[in-house]
Scaffold this motif. Structure first.
Motif: not given
Ligand SMILES: NC(=O)c1ccc[n+]([C@@H]2O[C@H](COP(=O)([O-])OP(=O)(O)OC[C@H]3O[C@@H](n4cnc5c(N)ncnc54)[C@H](O)[C@@H]3O)[C@@H](O)[C@H]2O)c1
Ligand SMILES: O=C(O)C[C@H](O)C(=O)O
Length: 350
Positions: A222-224, A233-239, A322-324
């Motif tokens: 749960l990085f958020s 961090v952008d979504e691509k990096k988070m993924d 949780l985030t979406a």
């Protein structure tokens, strides 16, 4: 619905501080056994536990090699007394043929890394046929010789071996959900390392909550919830970081090219987990993630932050909103996790 994520943050890094190794001998009162102590994880894990200020007695048990492991460890000048046992004949120091009974009797904590590791191309579930029986047999011995001990299961597939252990203990009338944990600390270690790299921070200052189970997409960091993460961090990096955490084990299996899976990082993680359990037994307030019996979700076992006290898990804590993005993984994970848990339950009862 999701319960609150409130919890005392316990940084993994503090558990490996120099103080852990040089602390007073006053609390060195616990007996710990490592089952599978001659293996890739078992040997370095036993060495770290020999350094623990909480361990008064360390039993190294395996089907091979433990007299040598024990003799070797016994020369390290710390208070923990060492013994090495094999199933029947053979022990160090020489003491007769009581094997596992001698290793387990009087244990406060039993750590189980016994079993075969993956080779490239295998899933953890591919280990089931071999490791399910190994864990079942060892937990039967725990039920007989140390029914009150806290069991920490490392052997894969953890999502199935923990339910197997629970069923064995239930059948023997000694199951206490507070005292049975699957060790998922390596997932937290990996997540902390990767976030530290991404944020340019000391990873010892990072504490990621990792929920679910311990196999592929059942691992959900749960990085958020990491302060500053979403801004940096952008979504691509988070993924990419999420998938790397989920498949960190595969990264090591591939690099070892047939010579096994993570051993040194797992020994560290197993030490951190066990040391935390021992600290809680000695009265410290500890919160750490573990795979335990849980009512947080539809899955009967689930990894989440847990509070530990003198008798093991005192409270299974929630994991917050949780985030979406995280909810997407969560929904994907649950059917797999439930299937792997059921496989363990069915094995133990047939
Ligand atoms: N939970 C995690 O995060 C995690 C991380 C890494 C590895 N693992 C798992 O840990 C297990 C061990 O990995 P490893 O690399 O140490 O393997 P390994 O083959 O190096 O060591 C396993 C040891 O278990 C012993 N063993 C086998 N059957 C036994 C029995 N009945 N009683 C006692 N000992 C027995 C073997 O003799 C061997 O010494 C594997 O299943 C692996 O997948 C889990
Ligand atoms: O990947 C494996 O098979 C071993 C362990 O579960 C890990 O996460 O490193």
């Amino acid at each position: 619905m999701f319960a609150s994520a409130s919890r005392a943050t316990v940084s993994i890094a503090t558990k490996m501080s120099k103080a852990s190794f040089s602390s007073t001998t006053a609390a060195a009162s616990k007996k710990v056994a490592v089952l599978g102590a001659a293996g890739g994880i078992g040997q370095p894990l036993s060495m770290l536990l020999k350094l623990s200020p909480h361990v008064g007695e360390l039993s190294c048990y395996d089907i091979v090699g433990t007299p040598g492991v024990a003799a070797d460890l016994s020369h390290i000048p710390t208070p923990a007394k060492i013994s090495g046992d094999l199933p029947a004949a053979g022990s160090w120091p020489p003491k007769g043929n009581d094997g596992i009974a001698r290793a387990l009797t009087g244990c406060d904590v039993v750590v189980i890394p016994a079993g075969v590791p993956r080779k490239p191309g295998m899933t953890r579930d591919d280990l089931f046929n071999t490791n399910a029986g190994i864990v079942k047999g060892l937990v039967e011995s725990c039920a007989e010789h140390c029914p009150g001990a806290i069991l920490a299961i490392i052997s894969n597939p953890v999502n199935s071996t923990v339910p197997i252990a629970a069923e064995v203990l239930k059948a023997r009338g000694v199951y206490d959900p507070k005292k049975l944990c699957g060790v998922t600390t390596l997932d937290v270690c990996r997540a902390n390392t990767f976030v530290g790299e991404a944020l340019g921070k000391d990873p010892r200052e990072v504490d990621v909550t990792v929920i679910g189970g311990h196999a592929g997409i059942t691992i959900l960091p749960l990085f958020s919830q990491v302060p500053g993460f979403m801004d940096a961090v952008d979504e691509k990096k988070m993924d990419a970081l999420t998938v790397r955490t989920q498949f960190g084990g595969d990264e090591v299996v591939k690099a070892k090219a047939g010579a096994g899976s993570a051993t040194l990082s797992m020994a560290y993680a197993g030490y951190v987990f066990t040391e935390n359990v021992l600290r809680a037994m000695d009265g410290e307030e500890i919160t750490q993630c573990a795979f335990v019996e849980s009512t947080l979700t539809d899955a009967p076992y689930f990894a989440s932050p847990c509070k530990f006290g003198p008798d093991g898990v005192t409270e299974v804590l929630g994991y917050g909103e949780l985030t979406a993005y995280e909810k997407g993984w969560f929904d994907k994970m649950l059917p797999d996790l439930k299937k792997q848990i059921q496989k363990g339950i069915d094995f133990a009862n047939n």
